[in-house]
Design an enzyme around this catalytic site. Structure first.
Site, mmCIF file in Angstrom:
data_model
loop_
_atom_site.group_PDB
_atom_site.id
_atom_site.type_symbol
_atom_site.label_atom_id
_atom_site.label_comp_id
_atom_site.label_asym_id
_atom_site.label_seq_id
_atom_site.Cartn_x
_atom_site.Cartn_y
_atom_site.Cartn_z
ATOM 1 N N ARG A 107 8.277 13.725 3.284
ATOM 2 C CA ARG A 107 6.834 13.614 3.551
ATOM 3 C C ARG A 107 6.585 14.367 4.851
ATOM 4 O O ARG A 107 7.158 14.041 5.892
ATOM 5 C CB ARG A 107 6.412 12.154 3.686
ATOM 6 C CG ARG A 107 5.046 12.000 4.335
ATOM 7 C CD ARG A 107 4.483 10.613 4.219
ATOM 8 N NE ARG A 107 4.070 10.323 2.858
ATOM 9 C CZ ARG A 107 3.311 9.285 2.508
ATOM 10 N NH1 ARG A 107 2.902 8.430 3.427
ATOM 11 N NH2 ARG A 107 2.967 9.090 1.260
ATOM 12 N N HIS A 134 -0.021 15.565 -3.274
ATOM 13 C CA HIS A 134 0.724 14.300 -3.329
ATOM 14 C C HIS A 134 1.119 14.034 -4.792
ATOM 15 O O HIS A 134 0.603 13.117 -5.433
ATOM 16 C CB HIS A 134 -0.168 13.183 -2.783
ATOM 17 C CG HIS A 134 0.556 11.904 -2.458
ATOM 18 N ND1 HIS A 134 1.926 11.776 -2.514
ATOM 19 C CD2 HIS A 134 0.081 10.677 -2.076
ATOM 20 C CE1 HIS A 134 2.264 10.529 -2.176
ATOM 21 N NE2 HIS A 134 1.166 9.857 -1.911
ATOM 22 N N GLN A 137 2.284 10.481 -6.330
ATOM 23 C CA GLN A 137 1.197 9.516 -6.497
ATOM 24 C C GLN A 137 0.518 9.699 -7.853
ATOM 25 O O GLN A 137 0.244 8.723 -8.565
ATOM 26 C CB GLN A 137 0.164 9.692 -5.374
ATOM 27 C CG GLN A 137 -1.021 8.756 -5.490
ATOM 28 C CD GLN A 137 -0.625 7.314 -5.290
ATOM 29 O OE1 GLN A 137 -0.007 6.990 -4.283
ATOM 30 N NE2 GLN A 137 -0.961 6.439 -6.234
ATOM 31 N N ASP A 225 -10.218 7.750 -2.217
ATOM 32 C CA ASP A 225 -9.135 7.712 -1.229
ATOM 33 C C ASP A 225 -9.792 7.596 0.139
ATOM 34 O O ASP A 225 -11.007 7.746 0.282
ATOM 35 C CB ASP A 225 -8.285 8.990 -1.350
ATOM 36 C CG ASP A 225 -7.038 8.984 -0.469
ATOM 37 O OD1 ASP A 225 -6.666 7.912 0.048
ATOM 38 O OD2 ASP A 225 -6.441 10.064 -0.287
ATOM 39 N N CYS A 266 -5.058 5.272 -4.161
ATOM 40 C CA CYS A 266 -3.614 5.395 -3.908
ATOM 41 C C CYS A 266 -3.130 4.414 -2.848
ATOM 42 O O CYS A 266 -1.945 4.136 -2.773
ATOM 43 C CB CYS A 266 -3.271 6.824 -3.519
ATOM 44 S SG CYS A 266 -3.984 7.354 -1.947
ATOM 45 N N ARG A 294 4.523 3.573 -8.600
ATOM 46 C CA ARG A 294 5.212 4.569 -7.765
ATOM 47 C C ARG A 294 6.712 4.426 -7.975
ATOM 48 O O ARG A 294 7.446 5.411 -8.068
ATOM 49 C CB ARG A 294 4.876 4.353 -6.276
ATOM 50 C CG ARG A 294 3.420 4.597 -5.894
ATOM 51 C CD ARG A 294 3.047 6.050 -6.033
ATOM 52 N NE ARG A 294 3.886 6.916 -5.223
ATOM 53 C CZ ARG A 294 3.722 7.147 -3.923
ATOM 54 N NH1 ARG A 294 2.711 6.613 -3.275
ATOM 55 N NH2 ARG A 294 4.541 7.958 -3.265
HETATM 56 N N1 CP Z 1 -0.034 6.029 -1.502
HETATM 57 C C1 CP Z 1 0.916 6.295 -0.595
HETATM 58 O O1 CP Z 1 1.553 7.347 -0.610
HETATM 59 O O2 CP Z 1 1.133 5.292 0.316
HETATM 60 P P1 CP Z 1 2.049 5.325 1.618
HETATM 61 O O3 CP Z 1 1.377 6.238 2.610
HETATM 62 O O4 CP Z 1 2.118 3.918 2.069
HETATM 63 O O5 CP Z 1 3.397 5.884 1.248
HETATM 64 N N1 NVA Z 2 -5.028 11.294 1.674
HETATM 65 C C1 NVA Z 2 -4.169 10.339 2.316
HETATM 66 C C2 NVA Z 2 -3.188 9.787 1.339
HETATM 67 C C3 NVA Z 2 -2.276 8.744 1.886
HETATM 68 C C4 NVA Z 2 -1.267 8.239 0.883
HETATM 69 C C5 NVA Z 2 -3.465 10.976 3.495
HETATM 70 O O1 NVA Z 2 -2.990 12.100 3.368
HETATM 71 O O2 NVA Z 2 -3.443 10.357 4.556
#
Ligand code: CP
Ligand code: NVA
Length: 308
Positions: A107, A134, A137, A225, A266, A294
């Site tokens: 990530r 992502h 997700q 989101d 998400c 997930r």
């Molecule tokens: N939805 C998601 O990716 O959550 P986290 O940021 O908690 O991993």
């Molecule tokens: N759009 C959000 C998703 C988190 C899982 C971010 O990037 O912070």
């Protein structure tokens, strides 16, 4: 060796196989304790590195638990504690990790970091979120929709809010899984046109509108989101809130969707901002199934990457 970098970079056949595998693996768990290993232990004797340059709850825990259920071992690494965060190149990090581990999930911020990791690693690399997409997700989201409502092909999916990384992977999925996608949000927060063009080129009907009621009318699935993503400048918060408030998913808006429409987010959510508690905890909501899936969807992704 296969990397899982984005939904548009993976064949439709393989995506479908992964979703089917996710359904089957979820069913096979059949209520057994969370920590119990799967019968076949496909990741036995394997080591997986999970690298986080941003916070995470779901991605971190679901990958960790998923690897362990499949009989493998994990190490969770924070970017700032690695030499990666102190000047070592991504390429060298990839080459070194490839001597120790069998797979890398990362990530990160810039998509370029993910791509460089994949280019120089000798083991599969999985995208656990970048500023741009992502995909894990949305694999879970497809699994969730299908377990509740059957095939997503031909359905109307509506996104209300920021044209962000999660939307981008929905656009990739629209093209690959053959559903229609409507984006409702303020023009300054429109998604990259490239995502829209690509989905349309694959035959998906993609619409952009400023009118959330028009968008949601007839929806099979409504998604939103957070209004401020992890990579967005905190100083943009107030402006974004003002721009996005008309796109809040509340009971009045959901009433325009089909009576059996699903609601997804998400998570993490800012309750009563992008969506009200009434919707988050209401009859349309499948947000915790999404979170659970997930685990199952990523187990399928990992098996596909490793060919096990
Ligand atoms: N939805 C998601 O990716 O959550 P986290 O940021 O908690 O991993
Ligand atoms: N759009 C959000 C998703 C988190 C899982 C971010 O990037 O912070």
């Amino acid at each position: 060796m296969r990397h899982f970098l984005d939904i548009n970079k993976t064949s439709v056949t393989d995506l479908r196989a992964m979703i089917d595998d996710a359904h089957a693996m979820k069913a096979a768990r059949n209520g057994r304790p969370r920590g119990a290993v799967d019968d076949d232990q496909p990741l036995k004797d394997m080591m997986v590195a999970l690298i986080f340059e941003k916070p995470s709850t779901r991605t971190r825990v679901s990958f960790d638990v998923g690897v362990r259920q499949m009989g493998g071992q994990t190490m969770v690494l924070s970017g700032s504690e690695m030499q990666l965060g102190h000047g070592e190149t991504v390429a060298d990090t990839a080459r070194v990790l490839s001597r120790y581990v069998d797979m890398i999930m990362i990530r990160t911020f810039e998509e370029a970091t993910l791509l460089e990791m994949a280019e120089h690693a000798d083991v599969p690399v999985i995208n656990g979120l970048t500023n741009r997409t992502h995909p894990c997700q949305i694999m879970a989201d497809i699994q969730t929709f299908e377990e509740h409502r059957g095939p997503i092909a031909g359905k109307k999916v509506v996104w209300c809010g920021d044209g962000n990384n999660v939307f981008a992977s929905f656009a990739h999925a629209a093209g690959q899984f053959g559903f229609d996608l409507t984006f409702a949000g303020p023009e300054p927060l429109d998604p990259e046109q490239k995502f829209i063009d690509e989905a349309r080129a694959k035959g998906s009907k993609v619409e952009i509108t400023r009118d959330p009621v028009e968008a949601v009318t007839g929806a099979d699935l409504v998604v939103t989101d957070t209004w401020v993503s992890m990579h967005d400048a905190p100083s943009a918060r107030e402006r974004r809130h003002n721009q996005l408030r008309p796109y809040q998913v509340n009971g009045a808006l959901m009433a325009h969707a089909k009576p059996d429409a699903l609601f997804m987010h998400c998570l993490p959510a800012h309750r009563n901002e992008e969506a009200t508690n009434e919707v988050m905890d209401g009859p349309h909501s499948v947000i915790f199934d999404e979170a659970e899936n997930r685990l199952h969807a990523q187990k399928a992704v990992m098996r596909w990457c490793l060919g096990v």
